[in-house]
Design a protein around this motif. Structure first.
Motif, PDB file in Angstrom:
ATOM      1  N   ALA A  43       0.830  -1.207   0.000  1.00  0.00           N
ATOM      2  CA  ALA A  43       0.000   0.000   0.000  1.00  0.00           C
ATOM      3  C   ALA A  43       0.866   1.259   0.000  1.00  0.00           C
ATOM      4  O   ALA A  43       0.565   2.235  -0.693  1.00  0.00           O
ATOM      5  CB  ALA A  43      -0.933  -0.004   1.211  1.00  0.00           C
ATOM      6  N   GLY A  44       1.955   1.225   0.758  1.00  0.00           N
ATOM      7  CA  GLY A  44       2.865   2.373   0.772  1.00  0.00           C
ATOM      8  C   GLY A  44       3.469   2.612  -0.597  1.00  0.00           C
ATOM      9  O   GLY A  44       3.547   3.749  -1.076  1.00  0.00           O
ATOM     10  N   TRP A  45       3.907   1.566  -1.256  1.00  0.00           N
ATOM     11  CA  TRP A  45       4.457   1.696  -2.609  1.00  0.00           C
ATOM     12  C   TRP A  45       3.395   2.255  -3.551  1.00  0.00           C
ATOM     13  O   TRP A  45       3.668   3.134  -4.349  1.00  0.00           O
ATOM     14  CB  TRP A  45       4.938   0.337  -3.108  1.00  0.00           C
ATOM     15  CG  TRP A  45       5.460   0.408  -4.502  1.00  0.00           C
ATOM     16  CD1 TRP A  45       6.701   0.754  -4.889  1.00  0.00           C
ATOM     17  CD2 TRP A  45       4.725   0.168  -5.705  1.00  0.00           C
ATOM     18  NE1 TRP A  45       6.796   0.743  -6.255  1.00  0.00           N
ATOM     19  CE2 TRP A  45       5.586   0.387  -6.780  1.00  0.00           C
ATOM     20  CE3 TRP A  45       3.410  -0.206  -5.975  1.00  0.00           C
ATOM     21  CZ2 TRP A  45       5.181   0.245  -8.100  1.00  0.00           C
ATOM     22  CZ3 TRP A  45       3.013  -0.347  -7.289  1.00  0.00           C
ATOM     23  CH2 TRP A  45       3.903  -0.123  -8.330  1.00  0.00           C
ATOM     24  N   PHE A  46       2.193   1.753  -3.437  1.00  0.00           N
ATOM     25  CA  PHE A  46       1.101   2.184  -4.298  1.00  0.00           C
ATOM     26  C   PHE A  46       0.839   3.682  -4.150  1.00  0.00           C
ATOM     27  O   PHE A  46       0.735   4.401  -5.127  1.00  0.00           O
ATOM     28  CB  PHE A  46      -0.159   1.385  -3.959  1.00  0.00           C
ATOM     29  CG  PHE A  46      -1.354   1.754  -4.796  1.00  0.00           C
ATOM     30  CD1 PHE A  46      -1.467   1.305  -6.092  1.00  0.00           C
ATOM     31  CD2 PHE A  46      -2.357   2.563  -4.286  1.00  0.00           C
ATOM     32  CE1 PHE A  46      -2.557   1.639  -6.873  1.00  0.00           C
ATOM     33  CE2 PHE A  46      -3.449   2.901  -5.046  1.00  0.00           C
ATOM     34  CZ  PHE A  46      -3.550   2.437  -6.345  1.00  0.00           C
ATOM     35  N   PHE A  47       0.771   4.178  -2.915  1.00  0.00           N
ATOM     36  CA  PHE A  47       0.441   5.581  -2.688  1.00  0.00           C
ATOM     37  C   PHE A  47       1.602   6.515  -2.995  1.00  0.00           C
ATOM     38  O   PHE A  47       1.409   7.596  -3.523  1.00  0.00           O
ATOM     39  CB  PHE A  47      -0.045   5.805  -1.257  1.00  0.00           C
ATOM     40  CG  PHE A  47      -1.442   5.306  -1.038  1.00  0.00           C
ATOM     41  CD1 PHE A  47      -2.507   5.882  -1.697  1.00  0.00           C
ATOM     42  CD2 PHE A  47      -1.686   4.252  -0.173  1.00  0.00           C
ATOM     43  CE1 PHE A  47      -3.791   5.424  -1.504  1.00  0.00           C
ATOM     44  CE2 PHE A  47      -2.975   3.785   0.026  1.00  0.00           C
ATOM     45  CZ  PHE A  47      -4.030   4.372  -0.634  1.00  0.00           C
ATOM     46  N   PHE A  48       2.828   6.128  -2.663  1.00  0.00           N
ATOM     47  CA  PHE A  48       3.963   7.031  -2.836  1.00  0.00           C
ATOM     48  C   PHE A  48       4.514   7.037  -4.250  1.00  0.00           C
ATOM     49  O   PHE A  48       4.846   8.080  -4.799  1.00  0.00           O
ATOM     50  CB  PHE A  48       5.076   6.696  -1.843  1.00  0.00           C
ATOM     51  CG  PHE A  48       4.747   7.081  -0.439  1.00  0.00           C
ATOM     52  CD1 PHE A  48       4.608   8.410  -0.085  1.00  0.00           C
ATOM     53  CD2 PHE A  48       4.537   6.121   0.524  1.00  0.00           C
ATOM     54  CE1 PHE A  48       4.282   8.772   1.200  1.00  0.00           C
ATOM     55  CE2 PHE A  48       4.224   6.467   1.817  1.00  0.00           C
ATOM     56  CZ  PHE A  48       4.096   7.800   2.153  1.00  0.00           C
ATOM     57  N   PHE A  49       4.630   5.891  -4.877  1.00  0.00           N
ATOM     58  CA  PHE A  49       5.293   5.825  -6.180  1.00  0.00           C
ATOM     59  C   PHE A  49       4.324   5.898  -7.348  1.00  0.00           C
ATOM     60  O   PHE A  49       4.663   6.410  -8.395  1.00  0.00           O
ATOM     61  CB  PHE A  49       6.137   4.553  -6.277  1.00  0.00           C
ATOM     62  CG  PHE A  49       7.288   4.562  -5.329  1.00  0.00           C
ATOM     63  CD1 PHE A  49       8.312   5.464  -5.485  1.00  0.00           C
ATOM     64  CD2 PHE A  49       7.327   3.689  -4.264  1.00  0.00           C
ATOM     65  CE1 PHE A  49       9.377   5.487  -4.604  1.00  0.00           C
ATOM     66  CE2 PHE A  49       8.378   3.699  -3.375  1.00  0.00           C
ATOM     67  CZ  PHE A  49       9.409   4.605  -3.554  1.00  0.00           C
ATOM     68  N   HIS A  51       1.471   7.668  -7.622  1.00  0.00           N
ATOM     69  CA  HIS A  51       0.999   9.025  -7.835  1.00  0.00           C
ATOM     70  C   HIS A  51       2.113   9.950  -8.274  1.00  0.00           C
ATOM     71  O   HIS A  51       1.863  10.980  -8.861  1.00  0.00           O
ATOM     72  CB  HIS A  51       0.330   9.560  -6.567  1.00  0.00           C
ATOM     73  CG  HIS A  51      -0.924   8.821  -6.223  1.00  0.00           C
ATOM     74  ND1 HIS A  51      -2.043   8.857  -7.008  1.00  0.00           N
ATOM     75  CD2 HIS A  51      -1.224   7.993  -5.185  1.00  0.00           C
ATOM     76  CE1 HIS A  51      -2.986   8.113  -6.467  1.00  0.00           C
ATOM     77  NE2 HIS A  51      -2.515   7.565  -5.363  1.00  0.00           N
ATOM     78  N   HIS A  52       3.337   9.605  -7.993  1.00  0.00           N
ATOM     79  CA  HIS A  52       4.481  10.447  -8.376  1.00  0.00           C
ATOM     80  C   HIS A  52       4.558  10.595  -9.898  1.00  0.00           C
ATOM     81  O   HIS A  52       4.783  11.670 -10.412  1.00  0.00           O
ATOM     82  CB  HIS A  52       5.777   9.843  -7.836  1.00  0.00           C
ATOM     83  CG  HIS A  52       6.977  10.638  -8.190  1.00  0.00           C
ATOM     84  ND1 HIS A  52       7.200  11.897  -7.688  1.00  0.00           N
ATOM     85  CD2 HIS A  52       8.010  10.368  -9.022  1.00  0.00           C
ATOM     86  CE1 HIS A  52       8.318  12.360  -8.176  1.00  0.00           C
ATOM     87  NE2 HIS A  52       8.837  11.456  -8.990  1.00  0.00           N
ATOM     88  N   GLY A  53       4.351   9.530 -10.631  1.00  0.00           N
ATOM     89  CA  GLY A  53       4.396   9.585 -12.093  1.00  0.00           C
ATOM     90  C   GLY A  53       3.263  10.416 -12.672  1.00  0.00           C
ATOM     91  O   GLY A  53       3.435  11.127 -13.652  1.00  0.00           O
ATOM     92  N   GLU A  54       2.078  10.358 -12.080  1.00  0.00           N
ATOM     93  CA  GLU A  54       0.940  11.121 -12.573  1.00  0.00           C
ATOM     94  C   GLU A  54       1.160  12.615 -12.390  1.00  0.00           C
ATOM     95  O   GLU A  54       0.798  13.408 -13.239  1.00  0.00           O
ATOM     96  CB  GLU A  54      -0.339  10.675 -11.871  1.00  0.00           C
ATOM     97  CG  GLU A  54      -0.791   9.285 -12.271  1.00  0.00           C
ATOM     98  CD  GLU A  54      -2.022   8.844 -11.496  1.00  0.00           C
ATOM     99  OE1 GLU A  54      -2.559   9.646 -10.726  1.00  0.00           O
ATOM    100  OE2 GLU A  54      -2.416   7.688 -11.671  1.00  0.00           O
ATOM    101  N   GLU A  55       1.777  13.017 -11.277  1.00  0.00           N
ATOM    102  CA  GLU A  55       2.053  14.435 -11.046  1.00  0.00           C
ATOM    103  C   GLU A  55       3.043  14.964 -12.073  1.00  0.00           C
ATOM    104  O   GLU A  55       2.920  16.070 -12.555  1.00  0.00           O
ATOM    105  CB  GLU A  55       2.592  14.645  -9.633  1.00  0.00           C
ATOM    106  CG  GLU A  55       1.567  14.399  -8.562  1.00  0.00           C
ATOM    107  CD  GLU A  55       2.181  14.410  -7.169  1.00  0.00           C
ATOM    108  OE1 GLU A  55       3.398  14.651  -7.064  1.00  0.00           O
ATOM    109  OE2 GLU A  55       1.448  14.175  -6.213  1.00  0.00           O
ATOM    110  N   THR A  56       4.022  14.164 -12.412  1.00  0.00           N
ATOM    111  CA  THR A  56       5.012  14.573 -13.396  1.00  0.00           C
ATOM    112  C   THR A  56       4.349  14.763 -14.754  1.00  0.00           C
ATOM    113  O   THR A  56       4.616  15.730 -15.447  1.00  0.00           O
ATOM    114  CB  THR A  56       6.134  13.520 -13.501  1.00  0.00           C
ATOM    115  OG1 THR A  56       6.664  13.310 -12.196  1.00  0.00           O
ATOM    116  CG2 THR A  56       7.222  13.981 -14.431  1.00  0.00           C
TER     117      THR A  56
END
Length: 167
Positions: A43-49, A51-56
């Motif tokens: 879950a931590g990987w899902f939330f942190f990594f 969404h990072h690509g979508e913001e970029t």
């Protein structure tokens, strides 16, 4: 007597079961903690990594406009030196880089001022000021600073050397 043997035998099994229950509970707790750790890590990987690509991608937006370049006339100046020394010359071909094409037109109108400020500065230089890459970098930075003072509020991103010869 059979009842007492069964009671004694049943007592041994009860004691073994009583000892096995805490071990079984400990194994269950360890297994539950392990499962929760795996789920939490996922879950931590899902939330942190994720969404990072979508913001970029969202911030990227339209591609930047290509810069525009303004050619300056060739300049040939004599360098400052000590009296009696051999006269040395500097020949440079420069190009100004601006961020957008629409900034180039107002700058082209002020090119005589730019040429004058460059000529004045270049004539003050000594050959030792131009030695090595550090000397050329300082020259580039100083020319960029001076051209931005002359052209304010327009701004030049960089002064580019097309040719530089010290003779």
């Amino acid at each position: 007597m059979a009842e007492t043997e069964q009671a004694d035998g049943g007592g041994i099994e009860a004691e073994a079961n009583a000892a096995a229950k805490p071990k079984a509970r400990l194994k269950m707790i360890i297994a539950a903690v392990g499962v929760l750790a795996v789920i939490g890590g996922g879950a931590g990987w899902f939330f942190f990594f994720r969404h990072h690509g979508e913001e970029t991608r969202a911030e990227a937006g339209p591609p930047p406009k290509p810069p525009a370049f303004i050619e300056l006339p060739d300049m040939l100046v004599n360098l400052a030196g000590n009296p009696g020394d051999r006269v040395q010359f500097l020949k440079v071909k420069l190009t100004l880089e601006v961020k957008e094409e629409k900034q180039a037109e107002p700058i082209k109108l002020k090119l005589p001022r730019v040429t004058d400020i460059f000529q004045t500065y270049l004539r003050e230089l000594r050959p030792s000021d131009l030695s090595g890459s550090a000397g050329l970098f300082r020259l580039k930075e100083e020319l960029t600073r001076r051209v931005n003072l002359v052209l304010a509020p327009n701004e030049v991103s960089a002064v580019l050397f097309k040719e530089i010869v010290v003779q």
